[in-house]
Enzyme design. Structure first.
Site, mmCIF file in Angstrom:
data_model
loop_
_atom_site.group_PDB
_atom_site.id
_atom_site.type_symbol
_atom_site.label_atom_id
_atom_site.label_comp_id
_atom_site.label_asym_id
_atom_site.label_seq_id
_atom_site.Cartn_x
_atom_site.Cartn_y
_atom_site.Cartn_z
ATOM 1 N N LYS A 132 1.774 0.501 1.543
ATOM 2 C CA LYS A 132 1.606 -0.914 1.218
ATOM 3 C C LYS A 132 2.074 -1.126 -0.218
ATOM 4 O O LYS A 132 1.534 -0.533 -1.153
ATOM 5 C CB LYS A 132 0.141 -1.313 1.371
ATOM 6 C CG LYS A 132 -0.132 -2.761 0.979
ATOM 7 C CD LYS A 132 -1.557 -3.156 1.300
ATOM 8 C CE LYS A 132 -1.830 -4.575 0.855
ATOM 9 N NZ LYS A 132 -3.196 -4.996 1.158
ATOM 10 N N LYS A 149 4.313 -2.029 4.884
ATOM 11 C CA LYS A 149 4.093 -3.430 4.564
ATOM 12 C C LYS A 149 4.615 -3.746 3.179
ATOM 13 O O LYS A 149 4.302 -2.994 2.253
ATOM 14 C CB LYS A 149 2.585 -3.707 4.629
ATOM 15 C CG LYS A 149 2.178 -5.104 4.288
ATOM 16 C CD LYS A 149 0.686 -5.182 4.191
ATOM 17 C CE LYS A 149 0.338 -6.576 3.703
ATOM 18 N NZ LYS A 149 -1.011 -6.722 3.335
ATOM 19 N N GLU A 177 2.279 9.235 0.924
ATOM 20 C CA GLU A 177 1.117 8.428 1.334
ATOM 21 C C GLU A 177 0.848 8.600 2.827
ATOM 22 O O GLU A 177 -0.298 8.742 3.264
ATOM 23 C CB GLU A 177 1.371 6.933 1.044
ATOM 24 C CG GLU A 177 1.198 6.533 -0.414
ATOM 25 C CD GLU A 177 -0.272 6.351 -0.794
ATOM 26 O OE1 GLU A 177 -1.160 6.649 0.024
ATOM 27 O OE2 GLU A 177 -0.522 5.925 -1.938
#
Ligand code: PBG
Length: 324
Positions: free
Chosen positions: A195, A248, A233
């Site tokens: 994100k 995202k 991540e």
């Protein structure tokens, strides 16, 4: 094979050929529709920068969810706007919190659609950051407990899946542990793994009333310049027990979606965020773009890049077009 022996235009000649060799077909089966729940009854507060979307009270959300179900959309994603915010984000995990109430009502009235919840604190803290503050900084480990408690409270209310989006290190692991301990070992986690600290969340922050009151989210959300870091991540989230990996925003990060699809053996979700939606709506309103075509082209591109699931404010509109 080279020109003139090979002529790619042969297979583009008419729609039948184009259909025959089409590689990506968009399906309503991959859509998740986000909704904003607010307290009260009969409340419909339109979101100016997201035409067609509004903060809705529970009774009206149920109607929207029914419509989604009738269109064949398999899941909705819930965000909550509580009536009061505080330093401990108590509204996020309250038993009768806005999201918890909304889940129960949807499950009661529309049992045949999946209810996914966003697990984050920014809508519930008075400072608008995604975690608990300690000396004016978001404290990672203090936030973890609250995220786990929030996720468990969603599962208790009946959520089918939780989606942690706070970008705290270790969040997927503590949520998995919390869910398992509370007996929700069958509730999956869709992790907002990659994100980014993106300007494209602007309209959402108006919608969810969650803009940070000071500073920005760069100390926890990812730097848009980084791709390899997204893989790190995602690796962590896989190890911590994620069931679905999310990237995202979507359109500016198609390369990251593709890498996620190639490097991991889990379903990949992409969040076509509020700003991506707003750009197309604004250009269409000005007559500068064909809004329907821009929507379908964008969603197809996200799918082609490798997204198995697309979270999108276009879900209803696109579902209607796909049915024709
Ligand atoms: C919560 C959250 C945000 C979005 C989804 N979950 C906002 C943010 O991180 O600032 C953005 C969604 C969108 O823009 O459509 N943290």
């Amino acid at each position: 094979m080279n020109f003139p022996e090979y002529r790619p235009r042969r297979l583009r000649k008419n729609d039948l050929f184009r259909r025959l060799i089409r590689e990506t077909s968009l399906s309503v089966d991959s859509f998740i529709f986000p909704l904003f729940a607010t307290v009260g009854k009969g409340v419909n507060k339109p979101i100016a920068s997201m035409p067609g979307h509004a903060q809705l009270s529970v009774d009206l959300i149920v109607k929207e969810v029914q419509e989604c179900r009738d269109l064949g959309i398999p899941a909705v994603l819930l965000f909550g706007i509580p009536d009061k915010k505080d330093g401990t984000a108590s509204g996020a995990f309250a038993r009768d919190g806005i999201v918890q109430q909304t889940i129960k009502r949807i499950k009661d009235k529309v049992p045949d659609i999946l209810v996914v919840t966003d697990v984050c604190l920014c809508e519930y803290t008075d400072h608008g950051h995604c975690g608990i503050l300690e000396r004016n900084e978001v404290d990672n480990d203090l936030t973890l407990e609250v995220l786990a408690e929030t996720a468990v409270s969603h599962a208790k209310a009946g959520a089918d899946m939780v989606a942690p989006s706070a970008m705290m290190d270790g969040q997927v692991g503590v949520i998995r542990e919390g869910l398992d301990e509370a007996g929700y070992e069958n509730v999956p986690i869709m992790a907002y793994s990659a994100k980014y600290a993106s300007c494209f969340y602007g309209p959402f922050r108006e919608a969810a009333e969650s803009a940070p009151q000071f500073g920005d989210r760069k100390a926890y959300q990812m730097d848009p310049a980084n791709g390899d870091e997204a893989i790190r991540e995602m690796n962590l989230d896989v190890q911590e027990g994620a069931d679905i990996l999310m990237v995202k925003p979507a359109l500016p990060y198609l390369d990251v979606i593709r890498r996620a699809k190639e490097e991991f053996d889990l379903p990949v979700a992409a969040y076509n965020v509020s700003g991506e939606f707003a750009m197309i709506k604004a250009a269409a309103q000005l007559g500068w773009l064909d809004g329907e075509r821009a929507m379908m082209e964008s969603l197809t591109a996200i799918s082609r890049a490798g997204a198995d699931i697309i979270l999108t404010y276009f879900a209803k509109e696109a579902a209607k077009l796909l049915r024709k």
